[in-house]
Design a protein around this motif. Structure first.
Motif, PDB file in Angstrom:
ATOM      1  N   GLY A  14      47.194 -13.844 -13.619  1.00 49.71           N
ATOM      2  CA  GLY A  14      46.977 -13.337 -12.309  1.00 49.71           C
ATOM      3  C   GLY A  14      48.309 -13.745 -11.447  1.00 49.71           C
ATOM      4  O   GLY A  14      49.235 -13.676 -12.241  1.00 49.71           O
ATOM      5  N   PRO A  15      48.194 -14.018 -10.270  1.00 52.18           N
ATOM      6  CA  PRO A  15      49.380 -14.143  -9.647  1.00 52.18           C
ATOM      7  C   PRO A  15      50.198 -15.235  -9.906  1.00 52.18           C
ATOM      8  O   PRO A  15      49.832 -16.182 -10.606  1.00 52.18           O
ATOM      9  N   ASN A  21      42.488 -18.163 -18.270  1.00 52.44           N
ATOM     10  CA  ASN A  21      41.726 -18.798 -19.343  1.00 52.44           C
ATOM     11  C   ASN A  21      42.298 -20.313 -19.493  1.00 52.44           C
ATOM     12  O   ASN A  21      41.659 -21.191 -19.897  1.00 52.44           O
ATOM     13  N   ARG A  22      43.298 -20.577 -18.459  1.00 53.58           N
ATOM     14  CA  ARG A  22      43.823 -22.047 -18.346  1.00 53.58           C
ATOM     15  C   ARG A  22      43.449 -22.687 -17.285  1.00 53.58           C
ATOM     16  O   ARG A  22      43.760 -23.835 -16.831  1.00 53.58           O
ATOM     17  N   VAL A  23      42.708 -21.926 -16.236  1.00 49.70           N
ATOM     18  CA  VAL A  23      42.143 -22.475 -15.092  1.00 49.70           C
ATOM     19  C   VAL A  23      41.135 -23.015 -14.889  1.00 49.70           C
ATOM     20  O   VAL A  23      40.146 -22.308 -15.176  1.00 49.70           O
ATOM     21  N   LEU A  24      40.823 -24.373 -14.624  1.00 54.38           N
ATOM     22  CA  LEU A  24      39.398 -24.865 -14.495  1.00 54.38           C
ATOM     23  C   LEU A  24      39.140 -25.262 -13.159  1.00 54.38           C
ATOM     24  O   LEU A  24      40.115 -26.067 -12.574  1.00 54.38           O
ATOM     25  N   ASP A  25      38.255 -24.793 -12.528  1.00 55.23           N
ATOM     26  CA  ASP A  25      37.864 -25.427 -11.419  1.00 55.23           C
ATOM     27  C   ASP A  25      37.170 -26.810 -11.553  1.00 55.23           C
ATOM     28  O   ASP A  25      35.946 -26.645 -11.818  1.00 55.23           O
ATOM     29  N   MET A  26      37.505 -28.039 -11.099  1.00 58.02           N
ATOM     30  CA  MET A  26      37.096 -29.058 -11.748  1.00 58.02           C
ATOM     31  C   MET A  26      36.241 -29.775 -10.577  1.00 58.02           C
ATOM     32  O   MET A  26      35.680 -31.110 -10.680  1.00 58.02           O
ATOM     33  N   SER A  86      39.135 -13.042 -11.504  1.00 62.20           N
ATOM     34  CA  SER A  86      40.120 -12.704 -12.217  1.00 62.20           C
ATOM     35  C   SER A  86      41.269 -13.927 -12.469  1.00 62.20           C
ATOM     36  O   SER A  86      42.304 -13.650 -13.093  1.00 62.20           O
ATOM     37  N   GLN A  87      40.794 -14.887 -11.750  1.00 60.90           N
ATOM     38  CA  GLN A  87      41.898 -16.008 -11.352  1.00 60.90           C
ATOM     39  C   GLN A  87      41.390 -17.233 -12.140  1.00 60.90           C
ATOM     40  O   GLN A  87      42.307 -18.116 -12.587  1.00 60.90           O
ATOM     41  N   TRP A 318      36.541 -17.336  -5.724  1.00 62.74           N
ATOM     42  CA  TRP A 318      37.727 -17.898  -6.371  1.00 62.74           C
ATOM     43  C   TRP A 318      38.916 -17.219  -6.286  1.00 62.74           C
ATOM     44  O   TRP A 318      39.874 -17.878  -6.288  1.00 62.74           O
ATOM     45  N   ASP A 319      38.865 -15.875  -6.625  1.00 60.15           N
ATOM     46  CA  ASP A 319      40.098 -15.266  -6.625  1.00 60.15           C
ATOM     47  C   ASP A 319      40.835 -15.315  -5.139  1.00 60.15           C
ATOM     48  O   ASP A 319      42.002 -15.781  -5.187  1.00 60.15           O
TER      49      ASP A 319
END
Length: 349
Positions: A14-15, A21-26, A86-87, A318-319
């Motif tokens: 993404g940007p 795939n490495r971004v986790l909303d915790m 996508s993010q 999320w994006d």
């Protein structure tokens, strides 16, 4: 004449080259009214508040739909909307224990919102992009056994809202609870600062200086929203939090909610405070990113008009959240820190 060869673009990037795939909303909330035997509930006081309907709309559900399909519908809707991002690839959905009385049992009369661990662990397991975040009030008579149980059920962390659950993090009676968290390698995500999402709160319990005890005992403490609201002892809570980073290497903070209209002034303060970026974690405070509180319109005086318009055109919450935080100068590496901390050995989706 042939064109020069170009690199194949990675569709997951993404940007700023961030791999979704490495971004986790915790930091992602759920809700329930008890439909489908979930055991969840919302107090009548909160259901009479204007906030109730706002939250339902942000979750993408109605009370009628919940009564028909059960509270698991909230979790399913989160998973569906997150899958369309996508993010952001994954999220931790958070249970919420209630107020506990002197008898060590749940006190429903003083509890505004309750999301049971067993319900959420079961529902999160149905969706590969969701992870279970537990909540255990340490005043429970069986609190240590509950910690063992949520760990076995796959919990990545334990969530507290001290001002709502009436927990004093500085209470030495919680020492055994903190030691169990360390033993089980369960981080504590705890709200600090003032809490305004409920109808009442004991906000003195959100003083970040009350966190010295669990930090000294070795608990990995994640301070929700970087304590960016309210004051204690005549000092704003963010200012009270910052010295703790130098004293405790096991302290982290999440940046959830920092693009809300009432918190925008805090985001540059957090980013310029000298905190090691590795100790700042990405979170959204969903569903609040779907309520309009984080609309790019509130950032219009801080961003170029063309950028604000582009952000307004991003439909997925999320994006929009990722792009807005990047626009405000959040370093790209912060978006992958939560996954590295909470899922260090996991494969990407």
């Amino acid at each position: 004449m042939s064109l020069p060869a170009t690199k194949t673009l990675n569709p997951c990037l993404g940007p700023a080259g961030i791999d979704r795939n490495r971004v986790l909303d915790m930091h992602c909330h759920v809700a329930g009214i008890g439909a489908g035997g979930s055991g969840a509930f919302i107090s009548e006081r909160l259901r009479r508040s204007w906030k109730y309907q706002v939250y339902l709309r942000a979750f993408g559900v109605s009370e009628k739909a919940l009564r028909q399909d059960g509270d698991g519908l909230v979790v399913a809707r989160i998973a569906q909307r997150l899958a369309a991002s996508s993010q952001v690839g994954e999220a931790v959905v958070l249970a919420l224990d209630g107020v506990v009385g002197a008898d060590g049992e749940l006190d429903p009369r003083r509890t505004e919102t309750y999301i049971p661990n067993d319900f959420l662990a079961r529902e999160a397991a149905r969706h590969p992009n969701l992870h279970f975040g537990a909540s255990v009030n340490p005043k429970r008579r069986d609190a240590l056994a509950r910690l063992e149980r949520v760990k076995a059920d796959g919990a990545l962390l334990v969530k507290w809202l001290p001002a709502i659950q009436l927990i004093d993090p500085a209470d030495v009676a919680l020492t055994s609870f903190y030691r169990k968290l360390v033993e089980l390698d369960l981080p504590l995500l705890t709200h600090a600062g003032h809490e305004r999402s409920f109808t009442a709160a004991a906000n003195h319990l959100g003083d970040p200086c009350r966190l010295h005890l669990p930090l000294r005992l070795g608990v990995r403490v994640i301070v929700a929203h970087a304590a960016t609201s309210g004051r204690n002892q005549g000092q704003d809570n963010l200012r009270r939090l910052l010295p703790l980073f130098a004293a405790h290497p096991n302290l982290y903070a999440d940046i959830s909610s920092l693009t809300q209209a009432n918190k925008l002034r805090f985001l540059p303060r957090v980013l310029k405070a000298g905190i090691d970026p590795a100790r700042l974690l990405y979170g959204t405070d969903f569903p609040l990113i779907g309520t309009g509180l984080t609309s790019p319109l509130f950032s219009a005086l801080r961003l170029p008009p063309r950028q604000t318009l582009a952000l307004l055109g991003v439909a997925n919450p999320w994006d929009q959240d990722v792009r807005l935080k990047l626009a405000h100068g959040v370093p790209p590496e912060i978006f992958t820190n939560a996954r590295q901390l909470l899922l260090p050995c996991a494969r990407t989706l």
